[in-house]
Design a protein around this motif. Structure first.
Motif, PDB file in Angstrom:
ATOM      1  N   VAL A 153      -7.647 -11.794 -58.729  1.00 15.89           N
ATOM      2  CA  VAL A 153      -8.116 -10.397 -58.790  1.00 15.89           C
ATOM      3  C   VAL A 153      -9.664 -10.423 -57.652  1.00 15.89           C
ATOM      4  CG1 VAL A 153      -9.555  -8.764 -60.214  1.00 15.89           C
ATOM      5  CG2 VAL A 153      -7.647  -9.691 -61.104  1.00 15.89           C
ATOM      6  N   GLU A 154     -10.581 -11.415 -57.635  1.00 17.08           N
ATOM      7  CA  GLU A 154     -11.531 -11.351 -56.809  1.00 17.08           C
ATOM      8  C   GLU A 154     -10.683 -11.440 -55.210  1.00 17.08           C
ATOM      9  OE1 GLU A 154     -13.948 -14.769 -57.983  1.00 17.08           O
ATOM     10  OE2 GLU A 154     -15.007 -13.368 -59.154  1.00 17.08           O
ATOM     11  N   LYS A 155      -9.770 -12.153 -55.156  1.00 13.31           N
ATOM     12  CA  LYS A 155      -8.979 -12.359 -53.693  1.00 13.31           C
ATOM     13  C   LYS A 155      -8.515 -10.863 -53.095  1.00 13.31           C
ATOM     14  CE  LYS A 155      -5.389 -14.562 -51.206  1.00 13.31           C
ATOM     15  NZ  LYS A 155      -4.666 -13.534 -50.552  1.00 13.31           N
ATOM     16  N   MET A 156      -7.803 -10.104 -54.209  1.00 13.91           N
ATOM     17  CA  MET A 156      -7.361  -8.904 -54.203  1.00 13.91           C
ATOM     18  C   MET A 156      -8.392  -7.832 -53.491  1.00 13.91           C
ATOM     19  SD  MET A 156      -4.475  -8.824 -56.872  1.00 13.91           S
ATOM     20  CE  MET A 156      -4.117  -7.201 -57.179  1.00 13.91           C
ATOM     21  N   MET A 157      -9.470  -8.037 -54.328  1.00 16.56           N
ATOM     22  CA  MET A 157     -10.684  -6.888 -54.341  1.00 16.56           C
ATOM     23  C   MET A 157     -11.225  -7.190 -52.848  1.00 16.56           C
ATOM     24  SD  MET A 157     -12.385  -7.140 -57.937  1.00 16.56           S
ATOM     25  CE  MET A 157     -13.741  -6.421 -57.607  1.00 16.56           C
ATOM     26  N   PHE A 158     -11.512  -8.768 -52.341  1.00 14.40           N
ATOM     27  CA  PHE A 158     -11.978  -8.875 -51.020  1.00 14.40           C
ATOM     28  C   PHE A 158     -11.122  -8.326 -50.021  1.00 14.40           C
ATOM     29  CE2 PHE A 158     -11.780 -11.794 -47.573  1.00 14.40           C
ATOM     30  CZ  PHE A 158     -13.279 -11.704 -47.022  1.00 14.40           C
ATOM     31  N   ASP A 159      -9.543  -8.659 -50.139  1.00 17.36           N
ATOM     32  CA  ASP A 159      -8.748  -8.434 -48.948  1.00 17.36           C
ATOM     33  C   ASP A 159      -8.690  -6.863 -49.000  1.00 17.36           C
ATOM     34  OD1 ASP A 159      -8.209 -10.979 -48.641  1.00 17.36           O
ATOM     35  OD2 ASP A 159      -6.229 -10.871 -49.733  1.00 17.36           O
ATOM     36  N   ASN A 160      -8.899  -6.089 -50.017  1.00 16.26           N
ATOM     37  CA  ASN A 160      -8.963  -4.587 -50.183  1.00 16.26           C
ATOM     38  C   ASN A 160     -10.073  -4.124 -49.130  1.00 16.26           C
ATOM     39  OD1 ASN A 160      -7.616  -2.237 -50.530  1.00 16.26           O
ATOM     40  ND2 ASN A 160      -8.863  -2.029 -52.680  1.00 16.26           N
ATOM     41  N   GLN A 161     -11.267  -4.727 -49.518  1.00 14.58           N
ATOM     42  CA  GLN A 161     -12.525  -4.219 -48.950  1.00 14.58           C
ATOM     43  C   GLN A 161     -12.284  -4.732 -47.477  1.00 14.58           C
ATOM     44  OE1 GLN A 161     -15.422  -6.821 -50.914  1.00 14.58           O
ATOM     45  NE2 GLN A 161     -16.316  -4.715 -51.874  1.00 14.58           N
ATOM     46  N   GLN A 162     -11.883  -5.760 -47.013  1.00 15.92           N
ATOM     47  CA  GLN A 162     -11.840  -6.050 -45.508  1.00 15.92           C
ATOM     48  C   GLN A 162     -10.788  -4.934 -45.199  1.00 15.92           C
ATOM     49  OE1 GLN A 162     -14.232  -8.142 -45.293  1.00 15.92           O
ATOM     50  NE2 GLN A 162     -13.128  -9.676 -44.056  1.00 15.92           N
ATOM     51  N   ARG A 163      -9.688  -4.862 -45.747  1.00 12.13           N
ATOM     52  CA  ARG A 163      -8.689  -3.723 -44.960  1.00 12.13           C
ATOM     53  C   ARG A 163      -9.365  -2.541 -44.630  1.00 12.13           C
ATOM     54  NH1 ARG A 163      -5.184  -5.252 -48.949  1.00 12.13           N
ATOM     55  NH2 ARG A 163      -4.001  -6.938 -48.244  1.00 12.13           N
ATOM     56  N   GLN A 164     -10.251  -1.706 -45.628  1.00 11.87           N
ATOM     57  CA  GLN A 164     -10.825  -0.588 -45.652  1.00 11.87           C
ATOM     58  C   GLN A 164     -11.584  -0.663 -44.428  1.00 11.87           C
ATOM     59  OE1 GLN A 164     -12.482  -0.084 -49.427  1.00 11.87           O
ATOM     60  NE2 GLN A 164     -10.619   0.745 -50.228  1.00 11.87           N
ATOM     61  N   MET A 165     -12.422  -1.905 -44.222  1.00  4.34           N
ATOM     62  CA  MET A 165     -13.438  -1.866 -43.085  1.00  4.34           C
ATOM     63  C   MET A 165     -12.740  -2.231 -41.828  1.00  4.34           C
ATOM     64  SD  MET A 165     -16.833  -3.550 -44.866  1.00  4.34           S
ATOM     65  CE  MET A 165     -15.886  -5.143 -45.476  1.00  4.34           C
ATOM     66  N   GLY A 166     -11.351  -2.450 -41.895  1.00  3.40           N
ATOM     67  CA  GLY A 166     -10.754  -2.875 -40.482  1.00  3.40           C
ATOM     68  C   GLY A 166     -10.768  -4.292 -40.017  1.00  3.40           C
ATOM     69  N   LYS A 167     -11.318  -5.311 -41.306  1.00  2.00           N
ATOM     70  CA  LYS A 167     -11.498  -6.608 -40.711  1.00  2.00           C
ATOM     71  C   LYS A 167     -10.267  -7.411 -41.422  1.00  2.00           C
ATOM     72  CE  LYS A 167     -16.393  -6.295 -40.908  1.00  2.00           C
ATOM     73  NZ  LYS A 167     -17.866  -6.704 -41.913  1.00  2.00           N
ATOM     74  N   PRO A 168     -10.123  -8.564 -40.818  1.00  2.00           N
ATOM     75  CA  PRO A 168      -9.123  -9.369 -41.316  1.00  2.00           C
ATOM     76  C   PRO A 168      -9.246  -9.791 -42.864  1.00  2.00           C
ATOM     77  CG  PRO A 168     -10.531 -10.798 -39.990  1.00  2.00           C
ATOM     78  CD  PRO A 168     -11.098  -9.274 -40.019  1.00  2.00           C
ATOM     79  N   THR A 169      -8.043 -10.007 -43.555  1.00  2.00           N
ATOM     80  CA  THR A 169      -7.987 -10.361 -44.927  1.00  2.00           C
ATOM     81  C   THR A 169      -7.978 -11.604 -44.938  1.00  2.00           C
ATOM     82  OG1 THR A 169      -5.738 -10.817 -44.859  1.00  2.00           O
ATOM     83  CG2 THR A 169      -6.096  -8.598 -45.548  1.00  2.00           C
ATOM     84  N   SER A 170      -8.326 -12.430 -46.412  1.00  2.00           N
ATOM     85  CA  SER A 170      -8.608 -13.693 -46.524  1.00  2.00           C
ATOM     86  C   SER A 170      -7.187 -14.568 -45.945  1.00  2.00           C
ATOM     87  CB  SER A 170      -8.414 -14.187 -48.029  1.00  2.00           C
ATOM     88  OG  SER A 170      -7.414 -13.468 -48.673  1.00  2.00           O
ATOM     89  N   ASP A 171      -6.248 -13.931 -45.957  1.00  2.00           N
ATOM     90  CA  ASP A 171      -5.030 -14.862 -45.403  1.00  2.00           C
ATOM     91  C   ASP A 171      -5.051 -15.064 -43.835  1.00  2.00           C
ATOM     92  OD1 ASP A 171      -3.962 -15.692 -47.798  1.00  2.00           O
ATOM     93  OD2 ASP A 171      -2.813 -13.886 -47.751  1.00  2.00           O
ATOM     94  N   GLU A 172      -5.588 -13.712 -43.310  1.00  2.00           N
ATOM     95  CA  GLU A 172      -5.689 -13.735 -41.821  1.00  2.00           C
ATOM     96  C   GLU A 172      -6.764 -14.701 -41.413  1.00  2.00           C
ATOM     97  OE1 GLU A 172      -3.809  -9.209 -41.327  1.00  2.00           O
ATOM     98  OE2 GLU A 172      -6.026  -9.584 -41.800  1.00  2.00           O
ATOM     99  N   LEU A 173      -7.880 -14.812 -42.217  1.00  2.00           N
ATOM    100  CA  LEU A 173      -9.164 -15.629 -41.737  1.00  2.00           C
ATOM    101  C   LEU A 173      -8.669 -17.027 -41.820  1.00  2.00           C
ATOM    102  CD1 LEU A 173     -11.728 -13.854 -43.697  1.00  2.00           C
ATOM    103  CD2 LEU A 173     -11.889 -13.668 -41.299  1.00  2.00           C
TER     104      LEU A 173
END
Length: 193
Positions: free
Chosen positions: A149-169
């Motif tokens: 859940v924390e990973k999904m929340m982080f990835d969602n925040q990153q996408r909203q800011m136009g930044k890379p997701t955890s997998d992309e990082l």
């Protein structure tokens, strides 16, 4: 012939509100007529059965099985008895007598992802699509689920800011390490997908 869901979708918002109120009132009346009260969470069902004041545990006959439940005073007709609407975990289900006037029954669901429509199959059903569960806290979740859940929340925040997701990082980090280990190679046209 259309289904009840299709009929409901055709209603105006005002008609839906009226129908929902009528349905809730009907459900409340049906549930109030039962010889017990019950509530549920996704993983458990709790039932409260009133018994005559002064009842002792030895006066009761409570049978909890994987798919059946009955509560009765010895030598009398059951207060409630029948087939459970879903299967339970027998080892994690219990009953207690509270204040010599209530039998409290705790049932652990086998399927912790499904709301029950009723306790016993032959009793009136509730509309499980209208259940509003309490919000859970991250701290209520087990470690693996919480991490997901924390990973999904982080990835969602990153996408909203136009930044890379955890997998992309992770991929970018792996490419950087590979570049550092192989400076002789040209990475100018490298693409991360």
């Amino acid at each position: 012939m259309s289904t009840p869901a299709e009929e409901y979708d055709k209603l105006t918002p005002e008609e839906r509100e009226t129908k929902d109120k009528e349905d809730r009132a009907r459900e409340a009346a049906e549930q109030a007529a039962l010889p017990y009260t019950w509530k549920q969470e996704l993983h458990e069902v709790d039932i409260r059965v009133p018994v005559p004041k002064g009842t002792r545990a030895r006066d009761l006959q409570v049978v909890i099985a994987k798919t059946k439940l009955s509560v009765s005073l010895k030598g009398k007709e059951p207060i409630m008895a029948g087939e459970l609407c879903k299967e339970i975990k027998l080892d994690d289900s219990t009953w207690t007598l509270e204040d010599q006037e209530f039998v409290d029954i705790h049932l652990e669901k086998v399927n912790k992802q499904q709301w029950w429509e009723n306790v016993l199959k032959h009793h009136p059903k509730i509309d499980t699509t209208k259940i509003n569960p309490e919000n859970s806290k991250l701290s209520d979740l087990d470690g693996e689920t919480r991490g997901m859940v924390e990973k999904m929340m982080f990835d969602n925040q990153q996408r909203q800011m136009g930044k890379p997701t955890s997998d992309e990082l992770k991929k970018q980090e792996a490419l950087k390490k590979f570049q550092a280990a192989h400076p002789e190679l040209d990475f100018s046209n490298a693409k991360i997908s």
